[in-house]
Design an enzyme around this catalytic site. Structure first.
Site, PDB file in Angstrom:
ATOM      1  N   CYS A  29      -2.105 -12.194   3.251  1.00  0.00           N
ATOM      2  CA  CYS A  29      -1.518 -10.797   3.540  1.00  0.00           C
ATOM      3  C   CYS A  29      -1.375 -10.802   4.917  1.00  0.00           C
ATOM      4  CB  CYS A  29      -2.614  -9.841   2.995  1.00  0.00           C
ATOM      5  SG  CYS A  29      -2.306  -8.122   4.022  1.00  0.00           S
ATOM      6  N   CYS A  32      -2.669  -8.044   7.115  1.00  0.00           N
ATOM      7  CA  CYS A  32      -4.557  -8.098   7.114  1.00  0.00           C
ATOM      8  C   CYS A  32      -4.659  -8.964   8.178  1.00  0.00           C
ATOM      9  CB  CYS A  32      -4.999  -8.767   5.875  1.00  0.00           C
ATOM     10  SG  CYS A  32      -4.618  -7.897   4.230  1.00  0.00           S
TER      11      CYS A  32
END
Length: 104
Positions: A29, A32
């Site tokens: 991600c 993230c």
């Protein structure tokens, strides 16, 4: 910043003495990874007020499922074993700090 798992979640988050910010994230991600340095800074700056924990959703699928995590990064603040605030998506540093302050 601590790492929690499905098996340690209850002890380290739900039974924690103070508030815990949990970052539901995954290796793949991008947002993230973008958010990670800001969370580390938050963990240092607010260490006396809040614990910051990360849980990898790929390695620990039970906990995100239990809390209805659909998109990542998802940030949840837990107090006394209950979710008191949730944010989905990466936030700029100022917004993240502001949200945590208002949620404490």
């Amino acid at each position: 910043m601590k790492t929690v798992t499905d098996s340690s979640f209850e002890a380290e988050v739900l039974q924690a003495a103070g508030p815990v910010l949990v970052d539901f994230w995954a290796e793949w991600c991008g947002p993230c990874r973008q958010l990670a340095p800001t969370l580390e800074e938050l963990a240092r700056d607010k260490a006396e007020q809040i614990t910051v924990a990360k849980i990898n959703i790929d390695e620990n699928p039970a906990t995100p499922g239990k809390y209805g995590v659909r998109g990542i990064p998802t940030l949840m603040i837990f107090k006394n074993g209950a979710v008191t605030a949730t944010k989905v998506g990466a936030l700029p540093k100022s917004k993240l700090f502001e949200w945590v302050e208002s949620s404490l």
